[in-house]
Design a protein around this motif. Structure first.
Motif, short mmCIF file in Angstrom:
data_model
loop_
_atom_site.label_atom_id
_atom_site.label_comp_id
_atom_site.label_asym_id
_atom_site.label_seq_id
_atom_site.Cartn_x
_atom_site.Cartn_y
_atom_site.Cartn_z
N THR A 41 -18.50 -32.45 28.89
CA THR A 41 -17.36 -31.02 29.24
C THR A 41 -16.51 -30.98 27.90
OG1 THR A 41 -15.68 -32.73 30.35
CG2 THR A 41 -17.62 -31.81 31.83
N LEU A 42 -15.85 -29.76 28.00
CA LEU A 42 -14.74 -29.40 26.94
C LEU A 42 -13.63 -30.38 27.29
CD1 LEU A 42 -14.22 -27.97 24.44
CD2 LEU A 42 -12.97 -26.33 26.03
N GLN A 43 -13.37 -30.65 28.71
CA GLN A 43 -12.26 -31.44 29.00
C GLN A 43 -12.42 -32.99 28.39
OE1 GLN A 43 -9.03 -30.73 30.26
NE2 GLN A 43 -8.63 -32.97 30.20
N ARG A 79 -17.50 -33.22 13.90
CA ARG A 79 -17.59 -34.07 12.83
C ARG A 79 -17.76 -35.44 13.01
NH1 ARG A 79 -12.74 -33.22 11.17
NH2 ARG A 79 -13.08 -31.35 10.40
N LYS A 80 -17.20 -36.16 14.07
CA LYS A 80 -17.30 -37.59 14.48
C LYS A 80 -18.86 -37.75 14.92
CE LYS A 80 -12.52 -38.07 15.57
NZ LYS A 80 -11.62 -38.54 16.86
N THR A 81 -19.32 -36.70 15.94
CA THR A 81 -20.71 -36.84 16.42
C THR A 81 -21.79 -36.97 15.43
OG1 THR A 81 -19.70 -35.94 18.43
CG2 THR A 81 -22.28 -35.96 18.32
N LYS A 82 -21.62 -35.91 14.43
CA LYS A 82 -22.59 -35.93 13.51
C LYS A 82 -22.72 -37.00 12.50
CE LYS A 82 -23.66 -32.77 9.64
NZ LYS A 82 -23.16 -31.50 8.73
N GLN A 83 -21.39 -37.45 12.37
CA GLN A 83 -21.39 -38.83 11.58
C GLN A 83 -22.11 -40.00 12.27
OE1 GLN A 83 -17.40 -39.06 10.77
NE2 GLN A 83 -17.37 -37.94 8.86
N THR A 84 -21.85 -39.99 13.42
CA THR A 84 -22.48 -41.12 14.19
C THR A 84 -23.95 -41.10 14.34
OG1 THR A 84 -20.47 -41.44 15.81
CG2 THR A 84 -22.44 -42.19 16.63
N ALA A 85 -24.47 -39.70 14.74
CA ALA A 85 -25.82 -39.30 14.75
C ALA A 85 -26.56 -39.65 13.43
CB ALA A 85 -26.00 -38.06 15.20
N ALA A 86 -25.87 -39.31 12.48
CA ALA A 86 -26.52 -39.79 11.19
C ALA A 86 -26.64 -40.95 10.80
CB ALA A 86 -25.82 -38.86 9.91
N GLU A 140 -13.72 -29.22 16.61
CA GLU A 140 -13.98 -29.55 15.07
C GLU A 140 -13.98 -30.99 14.84
OE1 GLU A 140 -12.60 -28.65 10.82
OE2 GLU A 140 -12.22 -27.13 12.33
N ASP A 141 -13.15 -31.81 15.51
CA ASP A 141 -12.98 -33.31 15.43
C ASP A 141 -14.29 -33.77 16.00
OD1 ASP A 141 -10.62 -32.97 13.88
OD2 ASP A 141 -9.40 -33.03 15.83
N PHE A 142 -14.63 -33.39 17.16
CA PHE A 142 -15.76 -34.03 17.77
C PHE A 142 -17.16 -33.81 17.06
CE2 PHE A 142 -18.91 -33.06 21.14
CZ PHE A 142 -19.08 -34.37 21.68
#
Length: 307
Positions: free
Chosen positions: A218-220, A297-304, A293-295
């Motif tokens: 959720t966005l929250q 970036r962090k999710t992309k880095q973790t998935a990579a 945007e922070d979320f």
């Protein structure tokens, strides 16, 4: 809970021997705006095409209103609208001719089409009588969105709808989507790179990377307050030194205007009170908020890292 509007279960898709989507699962509900985010080539448009019934799944199933999307009845097709980032425009037809053609396909009479078109064209400032082939990118985008709002759909699927829109039209579209979701109970699935606009309206955020879902929140949950605190003051360097001397507080950074710090909540229960007791002159004090945007970036880095 009411039945899902869109339900995707274990969806896999291969095209020309190449794996595009891998065991994708997602659900949207009535009166919910679901944002679908990810980089170019992540699988957003392919997923949307499967949901809309344009691609048959290699494995799994996609349903809309409880009916499998591929081979869906015309009745249920008339209950949703869809806008892709490209295509869908007849170059030789004017905006009004587009409305008349697509409105009649969905069972609207000429009077209803005219009323809706007049209202939406006014809001979007779409006033041209030229053939659509001579429209700018932004005008074509406006035309496609207006066309899919014409019949007040129960479900609206949008693939990069903000592309090419000027700021006024972007703000209007964003507000319009939120309004129809709230007042009409419309379910919206929106794919977009524009995280700022998405953060303004989304209820749910699903992120896809390399054909796999890597986040569904959720966005929250995403933008809820973090554990970082910010104090603005006239002497941040000195305040940072004071905070470093307080057990349970750790300075993260400081600049010419503020200090960012974290706390050990087992030791510090009231951080503002603690600062005031140390004679810190506080101009502003607040808990930091994470951004989409922070979320991303962090999710992309973790998935990579995990791939």
């Amino acid at each position: 809970m009411k039945s899902p509007i869109i339900e995707v279960r274990e969806l896999s898709l291969s095209l020309q021997g190449k794996s595009i989507l891998k065991r994708v699962n997602l659900v949207t509900h009535q009166a919910q705006i679901c944002a679908f985010i990810g980089e170019n080539g992540a699988g957003k448009t392919s997923t949307i095409r499967c949901i809309a019934g344009l691609y048959p799944p290699s494995e799994g199933v996609c349903t809309i209103f409880g009916e499998p999307s591929y081979g869906m009845s015309q009745h249920n097709r008339n209950r949703f609208g869809i806008v892709f980032d490209e295509g869908g425009i007849y170059s030789e037809m004017t905006a009004w001719e587009h409305m008349l053609f697509f409105g009649r396909l969905r069972g609207l009479d000429r009077s209803a089409i005219a009323n809706q078109f007049q209202k939406l064209a006014h809001h979007f400032e779409l006033k041209s009588n030229l053939p659509a082939g001579r429209f700018s990118k932004g005008m074509k985008q406006k035309l496609m969105v207006i066309r899919e709002l014409l019949h007040e759909p129960e479900l609206l699927i949008l693939d990069e709808p903000f592309n090419g829109l000027d700021p006024d039209a972007r703000i209007f579209l964003r507000d319009q989507l939120k309004e129809i979701c709230l007042t009409q109970g419309t379910s919206i699935l929106i794919s977009s790179h524009d995280l700022f606009d998405i953060e303004k309206i989304a209820d749910q955020v699903i992120m896809i990377q390399q054909g796999e879902i890597v986040a569904n929140n959720t966005l929250q949950e995403i933008t809820g307050t973090s554990e970082h605190y910010i104090v603005t003051c006239s002497n941040p360097k000195e305040v940072a030194e004071v905070i470093r001397q307080i057990e349970g507080m750790t300075v993260v950074s400081h600049d010419q205007h503020s200090v960012v710090f974290i706390i050990n909540s087992d030791i510090i229960h009231h951080p503002l009170q603690t600062l005031l007791e140390r004679q810190v002159e506080v101009n502003e004090f607040f808990k930091a908020k994470d951004s989409l945007e922070d979320f991303y970036r962090k999710t992309k880095q973790t998935a990579a890292r995990n791939s």
